[in-house]
Enzyme design. Structure first.
Site, PDB file in Angstrom:
ATOM      1  N   LYS A 180       0.851  -1.194   0.000  1.00 24.74           N
ATOM      2  CA  LYS A 180       0.000   0.000   0.000  1.00 24.74           C
ATOM      3  C   LYS A 180       0.884   1.240   0.000  1.00 24.74           C
ATOM      4  CE  LYS A 180      -1.820   2.979   2.635  1.00 24.74           C
ATOM      5  NZ  LYS A 180      -1.794   4.150   1.744  1.00 24.74           N
ATOM      6  N   GLU A 255      10.047   1.208  10.371  1.00 23.99           N
ATOM      7  CA  GLU A 255      11.104   2.165  10.010  1.00 23.99           C
ATOM      8  C   GLU A 255      10.476   3.537  10.142  1.00 23.99           C
ATOM      9  OE1 GLU A 255      14.162   1.721   9.435  1.00 23.99           O
ATOM     10  OE2 GLU A 255      14.318  -0.418   9.073  1.00 23.99           O
ATOM     11  N   CYS A 289      14.071  10.613   6.113  1.00 26.76           N
ATOM     12  CA  CYS A 289      14.081  10.218   7.529  1.00 26.76           C
ATOM     13  C   CYS A 289      15.483  10.368   8.120  1.00 26.76           C
ATOM     14  CB  CYS A 289      13.604   8.783   7.670  1.00 26.76           C
ATOM     15  SG  CYS A 289      14.534   7.649   6.625  1.00 26.76           S
ATOM     16  N   GLU A 385      10.377  16.146  14.321  1.00 27.09           N
ATOM     17  CA  GLU A 385      10.762  15.943  12.919  1.00 27.09           C
ATOM     18  C   GLU A 385       9.937  16.892  12.044  1.00 27.09           C
ATOM     19  OE1 GLU A 385       9.466  12.307  10.980  1.00 27.09           O
ATOM     20  OE2 GLU A 385      11.453  12.050  10.102  1.00 27.09           O
TER      21      GLU A 385
HETATM   22  P1  NAP Z   1       2.686   8.314   7.497  1.00 24.82           P
HETATM   23  O1  NAP Z   1       1.718   9.436   7.499  1.00 24.82           O
HETATM   24  O2  NAP Z   1       2.956   7.608   8.750  1.00 24.82           O
HETATM   25  O3  NAP Z   1       2.176   7.317   6.357  1.00 24.82           O
HETATM   26  C1  NAP Z   1       2.921   6.208   5.927  1.00 24.82           C
HETATM   27  C2  NAP Z   1       1.992   5.191   5.302  1.00 24.82           C
HETATM   28  O4  NAP Z   1       1.092   4.705   6.306  1.00 24.82           O
HETATM   29  C3  NAP Z   1       1.120   5.746   4.196  1.00 24.82           C
HETATM   30  O5  NAP Z   1       0.976   4.770   3.199  1.00 24.82           O
HETATM   31  C4  NAP Z   1      -0.181   5.985   4.925  1.00 24.82           C
HETATM   32  O6  NAP Z   1      -1.313   6.027   4.097  1.00 24.82           O
HETATM   33  C5  NAP Z   1      -0.232   4.788   5.818  1.00 24.82           C
HETATM   34  N1  NAP Z   1      -1.158   4.881   6.945  1.00 24.82           N
HETATM   35  C6  NAP Z   1      -1.678   5.995   7.527  1.00 24.82           C
HETATM   36  N2  NAP Z   1      -2.497   5.645   8.553  1.00 24.82           N
HETATM   37  C7  NAP Z   1      -2.507   4.295   8.609  1.00 24.82           C
HETATM   38  C8  NAP Z   1      -3.166   3.338   9.441  1.00 24.82           C
HETATM   39  N3  NAP Z   1      -3.976   3.695  10.430  1.00 24.82           N
HETATM   40  N4  NAP Z   1      -2.926   2.030   9.224  1.00 24.82           N
HETATM   41  C9  NAP Z   1      -2.088   1.628   8.235  1.00 24.82           C
HETATM   42  N5  NAP Z   1      -1.468   2.490   7.393  1.00 24.82           N
HETATM   43  C10 NAP Z   1      -1.659   3.803   7.588  1.00 24.82           C
HETATM   44  O7  NAP Z   1       4.110   8.781   6.967  1.00 24.82           O
HETATM   45  P2  NAP Z   1       4.423   9.761   5.773  1.00 24.82           P
HETATM   46  O8  NAP Z   1       4.020  11.134   6.176  1.00 24.82           O
HETATM   47  O9  NAP Z   1       3.885   9.175   4.513  1.00 24.82           O
HETATM   48  O10 NAP Z   1       6.018   9.640   5.689  1.00 24.82           O
HETATM   49  C11 NAP Z   1       6.879  10.419   6.391  1.00 24.82           C
HETATM   50  C12 NAP Z   1       7.445   9.673   7.582  1.00 24.82           C
HETATM   51  O11 NAP Z   1       8.113   8.485   7.126  1.00 24.82           O
HETATM   52  C13 NAP Z   1       8.513  10.467   8.303  1.00 24.82           C
HETATM   53  O12 NAP Z   1       8.306  10.360   9.684  1.00 24.82           O
HETATM   54  C14 NAP Z   1       9.812   9.777   7.889  1.00 24.82           C
HETATM   55  O13 NAP Z   1      10.859   9.955   8.800  1.00 24.82           O
HETATM   56  C15 NAP Z   1       9.385   8.367   7.782  1.00 24.82           C
HETATM   57  N6  NAP Z   1      10.310   7.586   6.953  1.00 24.82           N
HETATM   58  C16 NAP Z   1      11.149   6.672   7.575  1.00 24.82           C
HETATM   59  C17 NAP Z   1      12.067   5.943   6.826  1.00 24.82           C
HETATM   60  C18 NAP Z   1      12.974   4.949   7.472  1.00 24.82           C
HETATM   61  O14 NAP Z   1      13.565   4.116   6.765  1.00 24.82           O
HETATM   62  N7  NAP Z   1      13.142   4.962   8.794  1.00 24.82           N
HETATM   63  C19 NAP Z   1      12.148   6.131   5.435  1.00 24.82           C
HETATM   64  C20 NAP Z   1      11.283   7.052   4.846  1.00 24.82           C
HETATM   65  C21 NAP Z   1      10.361   7.770   5.617  1.00 24.82           C
HETATM   66  P3  NAP Z   1      -1.820   7.391   3.405  1.00 24.82           P
HETATM   67  O15 NAP Z   1      -0.700   8.330   3.340  1.00 24.82           O
HETATM   68  O16 NAP Z   1      -2.205   6.931   2.080  1.00 24.82           O
HETATM   69  O17 NAP Z   1      -2.951   7.857   4.232  1.00 24.82           O
END
Ligand code: NAP
Length: 492
Positions: A180, A255, A289, A385
């Site tokens: 997803k 992650e 990240c 962050e």
């Molecule tokens: P996010 O808002 O947490 O969303 C990530 C994914 O989770 C999206 O596909 C989102 O769907 C989905 N999601 C949202 N609510 C959910 C739920 N209740 N159940 C299951 N899935 C759900 O993160 P983001 O804003 O896309 O990404 C930024 C974050 O990713 C930052 O904190 C960054 O540091 C972190 N990141 C970490 C790494 C690493 O390797 N450590 C690498 C890259 C990014 P929708 O967006 O479609 O609603």
């Protein structure tokens, strides 16, 4: 090398069981080019019933994929890597338009995606167990078996690259997958699944469902037929996913985010440090990240380093990703709102904007590369962050204060030290609370090196051979060599 001319379709369905299928209610949403604010395509908003179809397709495909000989699995996965390379230009352009990043950064992401498939392909026939010496009366050995259905939930900052980072080891280990992607950036995953099919991945082994966290992500992470979850995203969503997975005792690899310290000592090569830090905070407009968000600098060289950082940042050329500038827009309107709020918060908390701080007066979600000085470690801009091109600079007086400040944070993803003193570099590497430490460089992790967080930055490791721990479970097999029918008791 391919020409980047694969047209973006007007409408995308879900990819389930090897076919494009519409959702149960046909609801769709726009995915938007963040440089123009114009829709690129309509994408399907999957519902719980669609997620269930995708999980059932992955479940049905599992026994055959698991039992495909490892060398054949490896060859198929390697072919995906080759196809990704052949389609590099097309995929990079697609990613740049959907996500916003400069085209050369998108190309690098796609190269990295190809490398994940190539790297893990070679491991397919080397995932060995161990033999355990328990004495002459029993043969004891372990085998490593796939879990079954692996859910892959990805964020919007590196969509294609993170698709490959999770799908490649999951498939090589013999699992099938349901991916997803984030709602903001679904297009590259929808193209990659086609290339995977072209490479010979059987129908149902990779399914892509687009849509929102609620309901699609939630339905996937709470699904009883999902056997393991790999989630990359924010800490808050990671916490929610753990709760959703708890009822089924589904293992999770998380992650999560980072707020990563870059510590600069007076004996460092300051120009090199400034160069690395600038790249480390402004690449992908800071939506990384492992960005270097928090510079901790010895007070003796504070002004000199800030001057260099400001010189670099203010010379950045910012524009649409397709023009390949130094920095593109933020990925969405929502992210622009979040970043500008943090800049405002920094101003209000009396930090000083040394450069940047404004949005660009044009269409698209652009914000200037921004450097804050006069930052205290307890300010929200130093602790949270921001996920944008915003650097905070904090002075320290000596090495113990540097270490204390570096670790005084909930996150623990990466950390870096710039110094020419080898023993100091190693001492800091030992004591920094982070899953990855970079010395005199940044982004030092590669496809081959394990990557993941300490503290709130996550659970488990991706990349490198350690990633297989998320996709293989160990079975121990004990064979009796005696005629004895009793004797052993549990716990003996
Ligand atoms: P996010 O808002 O947490 O969303 C990530 C994914 O989770 C999206 O596909 C989102 O769907 C989905 N999601 C949202 N609510 C959910 C739920 N209740 N159940 C299951 N899935 C759900 O993160 P983001 O804003 O896309 O990404 C930024 C974050 O990713 C930052 O904190 C960054 O540091 C972190 N990141 C970490 C790494 C690493 O390797 N450590 C690498 C890259 C990014 P929708 O967006 O479609 O609603």
């Amino acid at each position: 090398m391919s020409t980047p001319n694969q047209p973006i379709k007007d409408v995308y369905d879900l990819h389930i069981g090897g076919e494009w299928v519409s959702s149960t209610d046909n609801e769709r949403f726009d995915t938007v080019n963040p440089a123009t604010e114009k829709p690129l395509a309509k994408v399907t908003a999957a519902k719980a019933a669609d997620v269930d179809r995708a999980v059932q397709a992955a479940r049905a495909a599992f026994p055959t994929w698991r039992d495909t000989s490892p060398d054949e699995r490896g060859r198929i996965i390697y072919r995906i890597g080759q196809l990704v390379r052949e389609h590099r230009d097309e995929l990079a352009l697609l990613e740049s338009r959907d996500q916003g990043k400069p085209i050369s950064q998108a190309e690098s992401d796609i190269e990295g995606a190809a490398r994940y498939f190539e790297y893990y392909a070679g491991a397919a026939d080397k995932l060995e167990g161990t033999s355990v010496p328990v004495g002459p009366d029993q043969v004891d050995f372990t085998v490593r078996e796939p879990y079954g259905v692996s859910a892959q939930i990805t964020p919007w900052n590196f969509p294609a690259n993170l698709f490959a980072r999770g799908v490649a080891p999951a498939l090589v280990a013999g699992n099938t997958t349901v991916v997803k992607p984030a709602e903001q950036t679904p297009l590259s995953s929808l193209r990659l699944v086609e290339l995977c099919a072209e490479a010979g991945v059987p129908d149902g082994a990779i399914n892509v469902i687009t849509g929102f966290g609620d309901p699609a992500g939630e339905a996937l992470s709470s699904h009883p037929d999902v056997d393991t979850i790999t989630f990359t995203g924010s800490v808050t969503t990671g916490q929610t996913i753990m709760k959703q997975a708890a009822d089924n005792i589904t293992p999770v690899t998380l992650e999560l985010g980072g707020k990563n310290p870059a510590i600069v000592f007076p004996d460092a090569d300051l120009e090199q440090a400034a160069d690395w830090i600038t790249k480390a905070i402004f690449t992908n407009a800071g939506q990384v990240c492992s960005a270097a968000d928090r510079v901790l600098v010895h007070k003796e060289i504070h002004d000199e380093l800030v001057e260099r950082l400001v010189d670099h940042a203010s010379s950045y050329d910012v524009g649409p990703g397709s023009d390949d500038p130094d920095m593109g827009p933020l990925a969405s309107e929502e992210q622009l709102g979040k970043v500008t709020q943090y800049i405002e918060l920094g101003r209000k908390s009396n930090a000083t904007i040394a450069t940047g701080g404004n949005t660009l007066d044009r269409e698209g979600y652009f914000v200037e590369p921004t450097v804050f000085t006069d930052v205290e470690n307890n300010m929200r801009i130093a602790q949270e962050e921001i996920f944008g091109p915003v650097l905070t600079v904090i002075p320290f007086a000596d090495k113990s204060e540097a270490l204390e400040l570096a670790n005084d944070i909930d996150y623990g993803l990466v950390a870096g030290v710039f110094t020419s003193n080898v023993s100091r570099a190693h001492r800091f590497a030992q004591r920094l609370e982070a899953g990855n430490v970079y010395i005199n460089k940044w982004f030092g992790d590669t496809n081959q090196t394990p990557f993941g967080g300490y503290k709130a930055s996550g659970i488990g490791r991706e990349k490198g051979l350690e990633a297989f721990d998320s996709y293989l479970q160990t079975k121990n097999i004990a064979v009796n060599l005696t005629d004895d029918s009793g004797g052993d008791l549990p716990g003996a």
